[in-house]
Design a protein around this motif. Structure first.
Motif, PDB file in Angstrom:
ATOM      1  N   SER A 110       0.916   5.273  -4.665  1.00  9.85           N
ATOM      2  CA  SER A 110       2.018   5.899  -3.929  1.00  9.85           C
ATOM      3  C   SER A 110       2.427   7.256  -4.496  1.00  9.85           C
ATOM      4  CB  SER A 110       3.234   4.971  -3.880  1.00  9.85           C
ATOM      5  OG  SER A 110       3.743   4.752  -5.176  1.00  9.85           O
ATOM      6  N   SER A 150      -2.394   8.956   4.415  1.00  6.66           N
ATOM      7  CA  SER A 150      -1.642   7.730   4.160  1.00  6.66           C
ATOM      8  C   SER A 150      -2.586   6.534   4.189  1.00  6.66           C
ATOM      9  CB  SER A 150      -0.559   7.548   5.225  1.00  6.66           C
ATOM     10  OG  SER A 150      -1.156   7.228   6.474  1.00  6.66           O
ATOM     11  N   VAL A 197       1.068   7.866   1.055  1.00  6.77           N
ATOM     12  CA  VAL A 197       2.157   7.116   1.674  1.00  6.77           C
ATOM     13  C   VAL A 197       1.681   5.682   1.840  1.00  6.77           C
ATOM     14  CG1 VAL A 197       3.527   6.796   3.772  1.00  6.77           C
ATOM     15  CG2 VAL A 197       3.177   9.086   2.845  1.00  6.77           C
ATOM     16  N   ASN A 238       7.154   4.112   0.879  1.00 11.59           N
ATOM     17  CA  ASN A 238       7.524   5.512   0.634  1.00 11.59           C
ATOM     18  C   ASN A 238       7.184   6.383   1.848  1.00 11.59           C
ATOM     19  OD1 ASN A 238       4.736   5.380   0.291  1.00 11.59           O
ATOM     20  ND2 ASN A 238       4.703   6.915  -1.336  1.00 11.59           N
ATOM     21  N   PRO A 239       7.852   6.171   2.974  1.00 16.51           N
ATOM     22  CA  PRO A 239       7.484   6.891   4.198  1.00 16.51           C
ATOM     23  C   PRO A 239       7.552   8.411   4.078  1.00 16.51           C
ATOM     24  CG  PRO A 239       9.608   5.831   4.461  1.00 16.51           C
ATOM     25  CD  PRO A 239       9.041   5.345   3.155  1.00 16.51           C
ATOM     26  N   TYR A 240       8.313   8.931   3.139  1.00 15.87           N
ATOM     27  CA  TYR A 240       8.417  10.380   2.955  1.00 15.87           C
ATOM     28  C   TYR A 240       7.818  10.814   1.624  1.00 15.87           C
ATOM     29  CZ  TYR A 240      11.582   9.565   6.765  1.00 15.87           C
ATOM     30  OH  TYR A 240      12.109   9.158   7.957  1.00 15.87           O
TER      31      TYR A 240
END
Length: 125
Positions: free
Chosen positions: A40, A59, A44, A49-51
């Protein structure tokens, strides 16, 4: 002539031994935790941790969409820049140069766990 007769059974045995798409030998939940703990910082990881991640790094969900996702996850440690960062017992680093970020070590079976997590992501799409 006898060698030709052995070629087809040998090829068939290899195909049978390979995991099918969406199938991996590891534990998906363990793989997700490995992804959170180590991957991470660059990638992503869904629902974590979408941002996060690095803008130029795909991702996990995007990687899992690829047709060859399983092969990619099973061999990720051979694909740049991973060989400089990831240490696996029994796999020699490609260079003696120092890593540009902190390295981490995983066990060979944890590669299977990451692949199982990718297979889970792939199946969800």
């Amino acid at each position: 002539m006898p060698a030709k007769g052995l070629l087809l059974p040998a090829a068939l045995a290899l195909v049978i031994a390979l995991p099918s798409p969406g199938e991996a030998a590891g534990d998906a939940e363990k793989g997700r935790q490995i992804a959170i703990d180590h991957c991470s910082r660059c990638h992503v990881v869904p629902d974590y941790n979408p941002y996060g991640g690095i803008e130029s790094t795909p991702s996990f969900r995007l990687l899992a969409r690829r047709d060859d996702y399983l092969e990619r996850f099973l061999t990720f440690f051979e694909r740049p820049p991973h060989p400089v960062v990831v240490r696996i017992p029994g796999v020699e680093p490609p260079t003696d140069d120092p890593a540009f970020v902190a390295t981490f070590q995983i066990q060979p079976e944890q590669v299977d766990d990451l692949a199982a997590y990718a297979a889970k992501l792939h199946a969800e799409q």
